[in-house]
Design a protein around this motif. Sequence first.
Motif, PDB file in Angstrom:
ATOM      1  N   ASN A   1       0.830  -1.208   0.000  1.00  0.00           N
ATOM      2  CA  ASN A   1       0.000   0.000   0.000  1.00  0.00           C
ATOM      3  C   ASN A   1       0.868   1.263   0.000  1.00  0.00           C
ATOM      4  N   LEU A   2       1.989   1.174  -0.738  1.00  0.00           N
ATOM      5  CA  LEU A   2       3.004   2.236  -0.674  1.00  0.00           C
ATOM      6  C   LEU A   2       2.598   3.465  -1.483  1.00  0.00           C
ATOM      7  N   SER A   3       2.529   4.593  -0.812  1.00  0.00           N
ATOM      8  CA  SER A   3       2.309   5.865  -1.494  1.00  0.00           C
ATOM      9  C   SER A   3       3.419   6.827  -1.135  1.00  0.00           C
ATOM     10  N   LYS A   4       3.831   7.612  -2.127  1.00  0.00           N
ATOM     11  CA  LYS A   4       4.790   8.679  -1.856  1.00  0.00           C
ATOM     12  C   LYS A   4       4.325   9.925  -2.583  1.00  0.00           C
ATOM     13  N   ARG A   5       4.032  10.966  -1.812  1.00  0.00           N
ATOM     14  CA  ARG A   5       3.629  12.248  -2.393  1.00  0.00           C
ATOM     15  C   ARG A   5       4.673  13.276  -1.958  1.00  0.00           C
ATOM     16  N   TYR A   6       5.319  13.898  -2.941  1.00  0.00           N
ATOM     17  CA  TYR A   6       6.366  14.860  -2.596  1.00  0.00           C
ATOM     18  C   TYR A   6       5.775  16.198  -2.161  1.00  0.00           C
ATOM     19  N   ARG A   7       4.683  16.598  -2.860  1.00  0.00           N
ATOM     20  CA  ARG A   7       4.100  17.908  -2.547  1.00  0.00           C
ATOM     21  C   ARG A   7       2.594  17.802  -2.509  1.00  0.00           C
ATOM     22  N   ARG A   8       2.001  18.486  -1.533  1.00  0.00           N
ATOM     23  CA  ARG A   8       0.539  18.552  -1.478  1.00  0.00           C
ATOM     24  C   ARG A   8       0.000  19.157  -2.767  1.00  0.00           C
ATOM     25  N   GLY A   9      -1.120  18.624  -3.224  1.00  0.00           N
ATOM     26  CA  GLY A   9      -1.757  19.182  -4.419  1.00  0.00           C
ATOM     27  C   GLY A   9      -1.184  18.635  -5.718  1.00  0.00           C
ATOM     28  N   ARG A  10      -0.064  17.897  -5.620  1.00  0.00           N
ATOM     29  CA  ARG A  10       0.510  17.273  -6.817  1.00  0.00           C
ATOM     30  C   ARG A  10       0.149  15.789  -6.808  1.00  0.00           C
ATOM     31  N   PRO A  11       0.044  15.149  -7.996  1.00  0.00           N
ATOM     32  CA  PRO A  11      -0.239  13.709  -7.985  1.00  0.00           C
ATOM     33  C   PRO A  11       0.892  12.966  -7.278  1.00  0.00           C
TER      34      PRO A  11
END
Length: 309
Positions: free
Chosen positions: A37-47
């Motif tokens: 269930n790995l998620s990585k989001r670098y910046r809020r509001g970006r995919p």
Amino acid sequence: MGIIPFRIDGRGSHDCVVIDDAHVTSAHATTALRAQNLSKRYRRGRPPALDRIDLDITTGGITALVGPNGAGKSTLIRCFLGFERPTAGFVTVDGIDPARDRAKALSRIGYVGQDAGLYRQLTADEHLDLAAALRPRFDRVAAAERLEVQGISRSVPTTELSGGQQAQVALSLALGTRAPVLMLDEPVARLDPLARLAFLTTLRDAVRTDLTTVLLASHIIGDLVAVSDSLIVLAPGAVMFHGTIEAATTGHAVVAASEEIPPDDLVATYTGLTGKRMSLVRRPGTGDATLDDVVLGYLAAANAERTAA
Ligand code: ADP
Ligand code: MG
């Protein structure tokens, strides 16, 4: 013959079953690399760079990690190395979560990046000395021998070596660690075809005899067929295909776009390299899809999904 279910994408929308000889032992095989269930989001509001990825890579063999620029290949590798913290979910290396114990996870991994990552002024011998000082189990003799066999000088600054030779020094350093897991992030992207072949042959021969697990990110698909056991197609954020090379090629066929295909069998319809419209279909046993076809088809499927979303 074993039957293993595997997920075609990270969101579980098209689970399917692959019949696959290479996985007969998988019931007993251990997991070397896992993403759950790995998620990585670098910046809020970006995919997100990775969106709820599930992966289970069993011990031993070379897995090619293929996807376009920006698909998240480096992000995935950096999560395994503990250099990125997952936004959600987790990864493990030999059962160790690098977000909890990075040093322990790193002790299991040898790494080669796109730039060989060498110290410009140091010779190959000095790199081997450094590695031996940092990693107590570093096999300096084997690493030196590997360079010797290839006629690579160990006594000149590495800047004086060709790109292919520098990549070989980096690979010898990684192999010398005797780490059970090797992560190679586009190590051959900048090399000419001969140097790529030499690098990949060294890699394959070095890991063939032991149970090293290799994750090899690349966008040069042609090279991978000869050396890889398994394939992961990563589209931006999502795993589109994960299976053996055998299952990838013999499990799919390319047909004219005009052919009627049951929706469950159709991967995607796309314009191929020749300019013709074609469809990639799941059709076990036909064996006429190339690895390029499979990768193109699954990436087209990812594009279609994103456009529809
Ligand atoms: P790949 O290695 O497949 O080319 P990356 O993992 O480098 O893909 O990048 C995946 C996505 O994450 C891209 O959209 C990229 O712009 C973004 N990204 C990667 N690293 C960073 C970072 N340090 N900060 C912000 N965005 C990043
Ligand atoms: Mg990358």
